[in-house]
Write an enzyme that holds these catalytic residues in place. Structure first.
Site, mmCIF file in Angstrom:
data_model
loop_
_atom_site.group_PDB
_atom_site.id
_atom_site.type_symbol
_atom_site.label_atom_id
_atom_site.label_comp_id
_atom_site.label_asym_id
_atom_site.label_seq_id
_atom_site.Cartn_x
_atom_site.Cartn_y
_atom_site.Cartn_z
ATOM 1 N N LYS A 161 -5.695 -6.703 13.227
ATOM 2 C CA LYS A 161 -4.651 -7.020 14.210
ATOM 3 C C LYS A 161 -5.216 -7.911 15.311
ATOM 4 O O LYS A 161 -4.598 -8.863 15.749
ATOM 5 C CB LYS A 161 -4.105 -5.734 14.837
ATOM 6 C CG LYS A 161 -3.218 -4.934 13.917
ATOM 7 C CD LYS A 161 -2.619 -3.736 14.643
ATOM 8 C CE LYS A 161 -1.908 -2.817 13.678
ATOM 9 N NZ LYS A 161 -1.453 -1.571 14.278
ATOM 10 N N HIS B 179 5.157 0.087 -20.483
ATOM 11 C CA HIS B 179 5.217 -1.212 -21.153
ATOM 12 C C HIS B 179 4.414 -2.255 -20.392
ATOM 13 O O HIS B 179 4.600 -3.452 -20.590
ATOM 14 C CB HIS B 179 6.675 -1.646 -21.298
ATOM 15 C CG HIS B 179 7.440 -0.677 -22.146
ATOM 16 N ND1 HIS B 179 7.448 -0.748 -23.519
ATOM 17 C CD2 HIS B 179 8.147 0.434 -21.809
ATOM 18 C CE1 HIS B 179 8.173 0.259 -23.995
ATOM 19 N NE2 HIS B 179 8.592 0.996 -22.975
ATOM 20 N N GLU C 151 -4.091 5.628 4.198
ATOM 21 C CA GLU C 151 -4.292 5.445 5.638
ATOM 22 C C GLU C 151 -4.858 6.730 6.247
ATOM 23 O O GLU C 151 -5.492 6.700 7.294
ATOM 24 C CB GLU C 151 -2.967 5.060 6.326
ATOM 25 C CG GLU C 151 -3.180 4.344 7.651
ATOM 26 C CD GLU C 151 -1.915 3.740 8.242
ATOM 27 O OE1 GLU C 151 -1.855 2.519 8.399
ATOM 28 O OE2 GLU C 151 -0.991 4.511 8.554
ATOM 29 N N LYS D 133 6.818 3.414 16.422
ATOM 30 C CA LYS D 133 6.224 4.466 17.256
ATOM 31 C C LYS D 133 5.679 3.860 18.546
ATOM 32 O O LYS D 133 5.958 4.332 19.635
ATOM 33 C CB LYS D 133 5.106 5.167 16.466
ATOM 34 C CG LYS D 133 4.396 6.239 17.254
ATOM 35 C CD LYS D 133 3.384 6.978 16.400
ATOM 36 C CE LYS D 133 2.545 7.889 17.275
ATOM 37 N NZ LYS D 133 1.523 8.619 16.533
ATOM 38 N N GLU E 14 5.009 -7.392 13.874
ATOM 39 C CA GLU E 14 5.976 -7.710 12.823
ATOM 40 C C GLU E 14 7.363 -7.179 13.190
ATOM 41 O O GLU E 14 8.380 -7.861 13.047
ATOM 42 C CB GLU E 14 5.543 -7.076 11.482
ATOM 43 C CG GLU E 14 4.241 -7.615 10.911
ATOM 44 C CD GLU E 14 3.008 -6.869 11.425
ATOM 45 O OE1 GLU E 14 3.061 -6.266 12.534
ATOM 46 O OE2 GLU E 14 1.986 -6.894 10.722
ATOM 47 N N GLY F 234 2.479 8.100 12.506
ATOM 48 C CA GLY F 234 3.478 7.177 11.947
ATOM 49 C C GLY F 234 3.784 7.465 10.493
ATOM 50 O O GLY F 234 4.943 7.503 10.072
ATOM 51 N N ARG F 235 2.746 7.720 9.704
ATOM 52 C CA ARG F 235 2.966 7.930 8.264
ATOM 53 C C ARG F 235 3.481 9.333 7.951
ATOM 54 O O ARG F 235 3.710 9.667 6.798
ATOM 55 C CB ARG F 235 1.671 7.628 7.491
ATOM 56 C CG ARG F 235 0.437 8.362 7.982
ATOM 57 C CD ARG F 235 -0.835 7.813 7.356
ATOM 58 N NE ARG F 235 -2.043 8.375 7.948
ATOM 59 C CZ ARG F 235 -2.620 7.937 9.050
ATOM 60 N NH1 ARG F 235 -2.087 6.919 9.711
ATOM 61 N NH2 ARG F 235 -3.724 8.489 9.507
HETATM 62 O O1 F6P Z 1 -0.982 -0.682 11.579
HETATM 63 C C1 F6P Z 1 -0.780 0.542 10.959
HETATM 64 C C2 F6P Z 1 0.321 1.293 11.646
HETATM 65 O O2 F6P Z 1 -0.061 1.661 12.923
HETATM 66 C C3 F6P Z 1 0.755 2.515 10.847
HETATM 67 O O3 F6P Z 1 -0.048 3.607 11.066
HETATM 68 C C4 F6P Z 1 2.164 2.680 11.306
HETATM 69 O O4 F6P Z 1 2.915 3.492 10.451
HETATM 70 C C5 F6P Z 1 2.625 1.244 11.331
HETATM 71 O O5 F6P Z 1 1.500 0.513 11.740
HETATM 72 C C6 F6P Z 1 3.789 0.950 12.230
HETATM 73 O O6 F6P Z 1 3.514 1.300 13.557
HETATM 74 P P1 F6P Z 1 4.664 1.453 14.611
HETATM 75 O O7 F6P Z 1 5.585 2.521 14.154
HETATM 76 O O8 F6P Z 1 3.991 1.788 15.902
HETATM 77 O O9 F6P Z 1 5.397 0.131 14.696
#
Ligand code: F6P
Length: 562
Positions: free
Chosen positions: A524, A396, A365, A216, A222, A279-280
């Site tokens: 972060k 189990h 979240e 987003k 990452e 995002g979620r």
């Molecule tokens: O760090 C949490 C977050 O911002 C989530 O809310 C989001 O889904 C995820 O990181 C990934 O963010 P992006 O889509 O901006 O890479």
């Protein structure tokens, strides 16, 4: 002296409101009631406490509630003005107050003609354009018309993203595997641990691989690190691809065009969504591109339709028949009155194996907050710990604690009746386990029943007496059963939307903003500081002795000797 850690004097007033106090009082009266008695007293309990919605059945009769409990819980929802907030959300009001944003994942699946406005702009044409673009692109990839730089069709799609840009489409692809394209495989890379992407790439060829970089913000460390590694692999690979070929093998899904361009992806290969999609909550947007390629755009649209149907149900059904409202208020009942700290998601359908992980983010979240909308301290529990795994494996492993542990853990058992596999014996064994577990959790086993079983087993009396207390089950462990005829795209859409609205209702009752996530920021920022120190070998920031000790240990033991 360091500044005080707790700076909020103002307290959220929720626990002193009439509806809350009435529930507290009621809780004291019913907290010991056993569900076995409730079932005995009311032969129609299942009929009264179950709802059918399309191909879905919710049975919530195995809960520690009676009519009065439900009435009081709905009073609490009314007191919190759930209906007003719901209507504000659906109409594009900026209910995400800390970020000044609308919350409109529901617009992404609005299949009616109704316009939806954000800042006086009808967003529906924007959404339609993006859906058309997704269809055109996914059709081309699926039909083999989208040709890579070496003249070959795409056979592997790699979605690079994390959090909402990974879990949603990943979960959907797993859930809808039975609809998957025969010759296209979809992979998901989220972890910045280089072994994740290495493992993935080791099976792939640049000529036939398409990367979807989904983010987003397009600033997520990452994701960008993995995307750069993928780009390098693509360009340095044996296939002699050039920068010019990137356009055929890299597309982006984002709200941030500048950053996409800077990364080297042509904006024509960018699929958009907007800041009013969290995002979620983004799997319904172009973040769903990987899933649309995998299962086809018709199925993707069917999933949107299923979600839209659940949206309509949520908007129109009275609370007494409203599935998300019922589930949300049951969660409030256990979390805030019984003191339950967690809640488990237990799918009995292999295709839903990723649902617990998906819902962990969606729920925690959203409602993992301790400050209310007005910035006051919440003096009550808010979001529960959501966890889970495939139920049959859990039986189990961790079910012992559900059955005989000291904690109350409400559970959602989710099954689909028509299995994906042809093995009828497997299907029936799975279904019997599903049914037996909710029954066992509810009924438990009394001392008399246990003693009788031991006697029938012919165990010596003194041994039987010793074993007896260990074999008694208290029972009275609540569960919801959510049963779906078949895991179709439509059913999946409804199921996910159901959970989204459950989370929404709980957020409103707890007076939270469920749509920001400031809690992820500090980690972060500190990561960036520490990364600078790891890379430079210098110490720039103050740390506690633990973090410093660990940092030194990492430095000393790195495998590059650096
Ligand atoms: O760090 C949490 C977050 O911002 C989530 O809310 C989001 O889904 C995820 O990181 C990934 O963010 P992006 O889509 O901006 O890479």
């Amino acid at each position: 002296m360091r500044p005080a850690r707790v700076i909020l004097n103002a307290k959220s007033p929720l626990i002193n409101t009439p509806a809350w106090l009435a529930l507290l009082d009621h809780y004291e009266r019913v907290k010991k009631d056993h569900m076995v008695d409730l079932f005995d007293q009311d032969p129609k309990r299942f009929e009264r406490y179950s709802i059918e919605f399309n191909d879905m059945l919710l049975d919530y009769s195995k809960n520690r509630v009676n009519d009065k409990t439900l009435e009081l819980l709905f009073d609490l929802a009314k007191q919190a003005k759930v209906e007003e907030w719901r209507d504000r959300m659906f109409s594009g009001d900026k209910i995400n107050n800390t970020e000044g944003r609308a919350v409109l994942h529901t617009a992404l699946r609005n299949r009616s003609d109704k316009p939806i406005f954000v800042d006086d702009e009808n967003v529906m044409p924007l959404i339609e354009t993006e859906l058309d673009k997704m269809r055109a692109f996914s059709d081309k990839v699926r039909s083999g018309q989208w040709i890579g730089y070496a003249g070959l069709p795409i056979t592997n799609v790699v979605n690079i993203g994390i959090g909402g840009s990974d879990l949603g489409p990943n979960m959907v692809c797993r859930a809808l595997e039975r609809y998957a394209h025969n010759n296209i495989r979809v992979h998901f890379v989220s972890n910045v641990d280089g072994s994740h992407i290495d493992q993935m790439l080791s099976h792939l060829r640049p000529e036939t691989t398409l990367f979807i970089v989904a983010s987003k913000t397009f600033t997520t460390q990452e994701t960008l690190t993995n995307a750069n590694t993928a780009k390098k692999w693509f360009l340095d690979g044996a296939g002699r691809a050039t920068e010019y070929d990137i356009a055929k093998h890299f597309v982006a899904v984002s709200t941030n065009e500048e950053a996409v361009k800077e990364f080297g992806i042509d904006p024509r290969n960018m699929f958009r969504f907007w800041d009013w999609v969290g995002g979620r909550y983004s799997l319904w947007s172009s973040v769903g591109l990987a899933s649309a390629i995998y299962v086809g755009m018709d199925n993707f649209i069917e999933m949107l339709e299923g979600a839209h149907e659940m949206d309509n149900h949520f908007q129109t059904a009275p609370f007494e028949e409203n599935i998300p409202v019922i589930l949300a208020m049951l969660g409030v009942w256990y979390g805030n009155f019984f003191g339950a700290e967690s809640s488990a998601i237990l799918p009995y359908d292999h295709s839903l194996r990723m649902l617990p992980a998906y819902l962990e983010q969606a729920d925690m979240e959203s409602n993992g907050k301790s400050v209310d909308r007005e910035g006051r301290q919440a003096t009550y529990s808010t979001g529960k710990i959501i966890w889970g795994a495939e139920g049959i494996n859990g039986q189990h492993a961790f079910y012992q604690l559900l059955h005989q542990g000291t904690r109350l853990i409400p559970t959602d058992f989710i099954a689909s009746v028509q299995s994906q596999s042809d093995h009828q014996n497997h299907r029936d064994i799975l279904a019997s386990n599903f049914l037996a577990q909710t029954e066992a959790l509810m009924r438990g086993r009394t001392i008399e029943e246990t003693r009788k079983q031991l006697e029938e087993g012919g165990i010596e009396l003194h041994k039987a007496e010793q074993r007896l207390p260990h074999m008694i089950f208290e029972g009275n462990q609540p569960s919801n059963s959510i049963v779906i005829k078949k895991m179709t795209p439509r059913a999946l859409g409804s199921l996910i939307a159901m959970y989204e609205h459950k989370i929404f209702v709980q957020g409103i009752v707890w007076n939270l903003n469920s749509y920001d996530q400031w809690g992820v920021e500090l980690g972060k920022k500190l990561t960036n500081n520490i990364l600078e120190e790891l890379e430079s070998g210098e110490n720039h920031y103050e740390h506690d002795s633990s973090t410093k000790g660990l940092l030194d240990w990492f430095r000393k033991n790195r495998n590059d000797g650096g």
